[in-house]
Motif scaffolding. Structure first.
Motif, PDB file in Angstrom:
ATOM      1  N   GLU A 189       0.342  19.707  -6.233  1.00  0.00           N
ATOM      2  CA  GLU A 189      -0.093  21.082  -5.947  1.00  0.00           C
ATOM      3  C   GLU A 189      -1.302  21.443  -6.813  1.00  0.00           C
ATOM      4  N   LYS A 190      -1.210  21.089  -8.095  1.00  0.00           N
ATOM      5  CA  LYS A 190      -2.287  21.431  -9.035  1.00  0.00           C
ATOM      6  C   LYS A 190      -3.597  20.770  -8.590  1.00  0.00           C
ATOM      7  N   GLU A 191      -3.510  19.504  -8.252  1.00  0.00           N
ATOM      8  CA  GLU A 191      -4.705  18.751  -7.858  1.00  0.00           C
ATOM      9  C   GLU A 191      -5.289  19.290  -6.550  1.00  0.00           C
ATOM     10  N   LEU A 192      -4.409  19.608  -5.600  1.00  0.00           N
ATOM     11  CA  LEU A 192      -4.908  20.114  -4.320  1.00  0.00           C
ATOM     12  C   LEU A 192      -5.562  21.479  -4.508  1.00  0.00           C
ATOM     13  N   GLU A 193      -4.880  22.351  -5.248  1.00  0.00           N
ATOM     14  CA  GLU A 193      -5.447  23.699  -5.460  1.00  0.00           C
ATOM     15  C   GLU A 193      -6.774  23.589  -6.209  1.00  0.00           C
ATOM     16  N   LYS A 194      -6.837  22.657  -7.163  1.00  0.00           N
ATOM     17  CA  LYS A 194      -8.087  22.460  -7.927  1.00  0.00           C
ATOM     18  C   LYS A 194      -9.220  22.053  -6.977  1.00  0.00           C
ATOM     19  N   SER A 195      -8.846  21.319  -5.925  1.00  0.00           N
ATOM     20  CA  SER A 195      -9.855  20.883  -4.944  1.00  0.00           C
ATOM     21  C   SER A 195     -10.072  21.928  -3.860  1.00  0.00           C
ATOM     22  N   GLY A 196      -9.526  23.115  -4.055  1.00  0.00           N
ATOM     23  CA  GLY A 196      -9.747  24.203  -3.096  1.00  0.00           C
ATOM     24  C   GLY A 196      -8.828  24.138  -1.885  1.00  0.00           C
ATOM     25  N   ILE A 197      -7.718  23.398  -2.006  1.00  0.00           N
ATOM     26  CA  ILE A 197      -6.797  23.298  -0.859  1.00  0.00           C
ATOM     27  C   ILE A 197      -5.542  24.125  -1.146  1.00  0.00           C
ATOM     28  N   PRO A 198      -5.371  25.245  -0.434  1.00  0.00           N
ATOM     29  CA  PRO A 198      -4.176  26.062  -0.659  1.00  0.00           C
ATOM     30  C   PRO A 198      -2.916  25.250  -0.367  1.00  0.00           C
ATOM     31  N   THR A 199      -1.955  25.354  -1.269  1.00  0.00           N
ATOM     32  CA  THR A 199      -0.745  24.528  -1.145  1.00  0.00           C
ATOM     33  C   THR A 199       0.497  25.376  -1.355  1.00  0.00           C
ATOM     34  N   LEU A 200       1.473  25.134  -0.504  1.00  0.00           N
ATOM     35  CA  LEU A 200       2.759  25.823  -0.663  1.00  0.00           C
ATOM     36  C   LEU A 200       3.816  24.760  -0.940  1.00  0.00           C
ATOM     37  N   ARG A 201       4.517  24.962  -2.052  1.00  0.00           N
ATOM     38  CA  ARG A 201       5.547  23.982  -2.414  1.00  0.00           C
ATOM     39  C   ARG A 201       6.908  24.466  -1.974  1.00  0.00           C
ATOM     40  N   LEU A 202       7.582  23.711  -1.107  1.00  0.00           N
ATOM     41  CA  LEU A 202       8.921  24.098  -0.655  1.00  0.00           C
ATOM     42  C   LEU A 202       9.938  23.069  -1.124  1.00  0.00           C
ATOM     43  N   GLU A 203      11.104  23.575  -1.491  1.00  0.00           N
ATOM     44  CA  GLU A 203      12.199  22.685  -1.854  1.00  0.00           C
ATOM     45  C   GLU A 203      13.410  23.175  -1.069  1.00  0.00           C
ATOM     46  N   ASN A 239       0.813  -1.228   0.000  1.00  0.00           N
ATOM     47  CA  ASN A 239       0.000   0.000   0.000  1.00  0.00           C
ATOM     48  C   ASN A 239       0.839   1.266   0.000  1.00  0.00           C
ATOM     49  N   ILE A 240       2.082   1.186   0.488  1.00  0.00           N
ATOM     50  CA  ILE A 240       2.864   2.403   0.723  1.00  0.00           C
ATOM     51  C   ILE A 240       2.981   3.215  -0.571  1.00  0.00           C
ATOM     52  N   ASP A 241       2.511   4.456  -0.501  1.00  0.00           N
ATOM     53  CA  ASP A 241       2.482   5.244  -1.741  1.00  0.00           C
ATOM     54  C   ASP A 241       3.642   6.231  -1.817  1.00  0.00           C
ATOM     55  N   CYS A 242       4.829   5.657  -1.858  1.00  0.00           N
ATOM     56  CA  CYS A 242       6.060   6.436  -2.060  1.00  0.00           C
ATOM     57  C   CYS A 242       6.062   6.976  -3.491  1.00  0.00           C
ATOM     58  N   ALA A 243       6.656   8.142  -3.679  1.00  0.00           N
ATOM     59  CA  ALA A 243       6.676   8.762  -5.005  1.00  0.00           C
ATOM     60  C   ALA A 243       7.521   7.979  -6.022  1.00  0.00           C
ATOM     61  N   VAL A 244       8.228   6.951  -5.602  1.00  0.00           N
ATOM     62  CA  VAL A 244       8.973   6.161  -6.599  1.00  0.00           C
ATOM     63  C   VAL A 244       8.015   5.308  -7.429  1.00  0.00           C
ATOM     64  N   PHE A 245       6.751   5.183  -6.995  1.00  0.00           N
ATOM     65  CA  PHE A 245       5.773   4.413  -7.781  1.00  0.00           C
ATOM     66  C   PHE A 245       5.193   5.265  -8.905  1.00  0.00           C
ATOM     67  N   THR A 246       4.889   4.609  -9.998  1.00  0.00           N
ATOM     68  CA  THR A 246       4.255   5.323 -11.086  1.00  0.00           C
ATOM     69  C   THR A 246       3.114   4.484 -11.662  1.00  0.00           C
ATOM     70  N   PRO A 247       1.916   5.037 -11.846  1.00  0.00           N
ATOM     71  CA  PRO A 247       1.500   6.324 -11.278  1.00  0.00           C
ATOM     72  C   PRO A 247       1.288   6.153  -9.774  1.00  0.00           C
ATOM     73  N   ASN A 248       1.015   7.278  -9.092  1.00  0.00           N
ATOM     74  CA  ASN A 248       0.941   7.202  -7.625  1.00  0.00           C
ATOM     75  C   ASN A 248      -0.207   8.060  -7.095  1.00  0.00           C
ATOM     76  N   PRO A 249      -1.442   7.830  -7.600  1.00  0.00           N
ATOM     77  CA  PRO A 249      -2.532   8.757  -7.253  1.00  0.00           C
ATOM     78  C   PRO A 249      -2.970   8.710  -5.792  1.00  0.00           C
ATOM     79  N   SER A 250      -2.786   7.566  -5.119  1.00  0.00           N
ATOM     80  CA  SER A 250      -3.353   7.464  -3.763  1.00  0.00           C
ATOM     81  C   SER A 250      -2.691   8.431  -2.795  1.00  0.00           C
ATOM     82  N   ARG A 251      -1.456   8.819  -3.076  1.00  0.00           N
ATOM     83  CA  ARG A 251      -0.773   9.731  -2.158  1.00  0.00           C
ATOM     84  C   ARG A 251      -1.536  11.065  -2.085  1.00  0.00           C
ATOM     85  N   CYS A 252      -1.851  11.618  -3.244  1.00  0.00           N
ATOM     86  CA  CYS A 252      -2.545  12.909  -3.268  1.00  0.00           C
ATOM     87  C   CYS A 252      -3.939  12.765  -2.660  1.00  0.00           C
TER      88      CYS A 252
END
Ligand code: BJ8
Length: 426
Positions: free
Chosen positions: A387-401, A340-353
Motif C-alpha cells: 500500500e505504501k509503495e503504491l500510494e507513493k507512486s500515486g496509486i490510490p489503494t484500499l486495503r481489505l481484510e 517467477n511466481i511472486d507469491c507473498a511466501v517469498f522474501t523479499p518479494n518486490p516483483s509482486r508490487c
C-alpha cells in the motif's frame, strides 16, 4: 443436470450435505452471475461448466480413472500441471472458496486459520468435494506456515497425500530446490500412473498448458478496453474454471469468448458505461465460489479490470519456453517458469508490487484494492508495504481484510463505495 447420485455415493459423499451445498451454490450463482446485464454470449459455456461442476466434469474424471488415468488434486499454482499431463494424468484444483462446515474444521485447526485452509478441511470432513474424493493423489506444498502444518493434519484423512517442498527465496539455491522437488514429483507421478515422462509427452504437455495460459492472457489484455467488455465477476469465473475444466476444451472456450470480446471492443460495447471507475484487485487467491468482494465492488459503480492473484495473472502470466531435447532440459524451462511466481511466501518479494503497478497502468485502472484473507500472514504482512509503495507512486489503494462470511459485507461495501468516490474526485 442428470442424476449423479450413484456416482456421488460411490465417491463417499455425504449426499445430504452435498445437496445443501449445491443448492446454496446454485442460488448464489443465479443471483450473482445470471442477473448481470449484457453478458457476453461466450459466458454460456462457463455457466454450463458451473452447472455441471459436480456432475459432468466429475463423470469425466471417473471415466478417465476407469481408463487407467490418474487424477491429481492440488492447492497451489506451484504444482505444475505440465508434469501431470506428461503422464496422461488429469490435474484438478482443490482450493475451496466457501464457508462450509467451519465448525468441523475448527475441531482440527485453530480458529485463527485463514478461510481457504478451513474450507479445504470443512469440505473434506463434510464429505462434499467430489474433486478431493476423486483424487488419487492430493499434492500439498510447503508455502505458508498455515498450509505447511495443515497438511500434517490432512495427511491421515486422504488416500495419498504428497507434500512438495518449496523455496522461500529467489536465489540460485532456491531454484535448485524447486527443480529437485519437480524431479521427485515426476518420480511420484510415474509411480502412481505407471507411465513414463518422455520428451514427447512433456513437450506436448507444455504446449497444452501454454495454450491455456495464452488464452487467459488474451482475455486479460482485452480487459484494458473502456467500456469494459466483460465484468470482473465473469473474468474471475473464467480464471476459477481454469482449475477444473479439461485444458483443451477450456482453451478453446476462452478463445471463443475472446473473439466475441474483441468484436465488442471494436464496436464500443461494454457491460458498464464508458468511464466507469476501474480497479485492479491484488492479493490472496479467490477460489470458486468466493465472489464476495467482486460482487461488492461491481455493485458500487466500479468494475474490476484485473486480478493480481493466483486465480488470475499470478497464476497465468508466465509461459514455459518450449525448448530442450531431454526431459531434464525441458524441466529446466518448467522450473524457470514456475520460479517467477511472486507469491507473498517469498522474501523479499518486490516483483509482486512492481507488477501491480504495471497492471494498473496497462489496464487503465484508477486504483487498487489489496485483498487479504483474515489470518493470512504472508499477504497481510505484505499489504502494508505494498500500500505504501503504491500510494507513493500515486496509486490510490484500499486495503481489505476479510473472510468467507457475509458478516462484514455491509462494512466492506461502505469502505469500497467511499474508495470509489475518492477515485472519482481525483
Ligand atoms: S502461490 S498465494 S496458491 S501459496 S490465503 S493458504 S497463503 S494463509 S493460498 Fe497460495 Fe500457492 Fe502462494 Fe498462490 Fe496461506 Fe494465505 Fe491462507 Fe493462502
Amino acid at each position: 443436470m442428470s442424476d449423479y447420485t450413484q456416482m456421488w455415493s460411490s465417491l463417499g459423499l455425504d449426499l445430504k450435505g452435498h445437496d445443501a451445498l449445491l443448492s446454496v451454490l446454485g442460488n448464489a450463482y443465479s443471483e450473482i452471475f445470471l442477473s448481470q446485464k449484457n453478458r457476453p454470449e461466450g459466458m454460456k459455456y462457463f455457466d454450463f461448466v458451473m452447472g455441471e461442476v459436480h456432475g459432468l466434469r466429475i463423470k469425466e474424471l471417473m471415466d478417465a480413472k476407469a481408463q487407467g488415468r490418474v487424477v491429481i488434486g492440488s492447492y497451489c499454482v506451484f504444482v505444475p500441471e505440465e508434469l501431470v499431463l506428461a503422464v496422461d494424468g488429469v490435474a484438478v484444483g482443490l482450493c475451496a472458496g466457501a464457508e462450509f462446515n467451519f465448525e468441523g474444521a475448527e475441531t482440527l485447526l485453530p480458529r485463527n486459520t485463514c478461510s481457504l485452509i478451513k474450507a479445504a478441511f470443512g469440505f473434506k470432513l463434510g464429505k462434499v468435494c467430489p474433486y478431493l474424493e476423486a483424487s488419487d493423489v492430493v499434492v500439498g506444498e510447503n508455502t505458508c506456515d498455515g498450509k505447511k502444518k495443515a497438511y500434517e493434519i490432512l495427511g491421515p484423512l486422504v488416500k495419498d497425500l504428497y507434500v512438495m517442498d518449496l523455496p522461500q527465496t529467489k536465489s540460485e539455491a532456491g531454484k535448485a530446490l524447486l527443480k529437485a522437488e519437480y524431479r521427485k514429483f515426476i518420480k511420484k507421478l510415474e509411480k502412481v500412473s505407471g507411465k513414463k515422462v518422455t520428451v514427447a509427452s512433456l513437450k506436448k504437455a507444455v504446449e497444452t498448458v501454454n495454450a491455456k495460459r495464452m488464452a487467459v492472457k488474451r482475455l486479460a489484455a482485452i480487459r484494458a478496453a473502456d467500456p469494459a467488455p466483460i465484468s470482473g465477476l465473469d473474468a474471475l469465473l473464467v480464471n476459477q474454471v481454469f482449475f477444473h475444466d479439461d485444458p483443451v476444451r477450456f482453451t478453446d472456450s476462452v478463445n471463443k469468448l475472446c473473439d466475441e470480446l474483441e468484436l465488442r471492443v471494436k464496436n464500443g460495447t461494454g457491460v458498464f458505461p464508458k468511464g466507469t471507475t476501474r480497479l485492479v484487485i491484488s492479493g490472496c487467491p479467490m477460489a470458486v465460489p468466493n465472489w464476495k468482494v467482486p460482487v461488492l465492488v461491481e455493485s458500487s459503480k466500479a468494475v474490476i479490470v484485473g486480478e493480481e492473484s493466483c486465480v488470475g495473472e499470478r497464476g497465468s502470466r508466465w509461459l514455459t519456453e518450449v525448448k530442450g531435447n531431454t526431459v531434464d532440459e525441458i524441466l529446466d524451462s518448467i522450473t524457470d517458469r514456475y520460479f517467477n511466481i511472486d507469491c507473498a511466501v517469498f522474501t523479499p518479494n518486490p516483483s509482486r508490487c512492481d507488477y501491480v503497478k504495471e497492471m494498473k497502468k496497462n489496464l487503465h485502472a484508477q486504483g487498487v484494492i489489496h485483498y487479504s484473507l483474515q489470518f493470512c500472514q504472508p499477504y497481510i504482512m505484505e499489504s502494508g508495504p505494498v500500500e505504501k509503495e503504491l500510494e507513493k507512486s500515486g496509486i490510490p489503494t484500499l486495503r481489505l481484510e476479510t473472510d468467507y462470511s457475509q458478516e462484514d459485507a455491509g462494512q466492506l461495501k461502505t469502505r469500497i463505495e467511499a474508495f470509489v468516490e475518492r477515485l472519482k474526485r481525483k
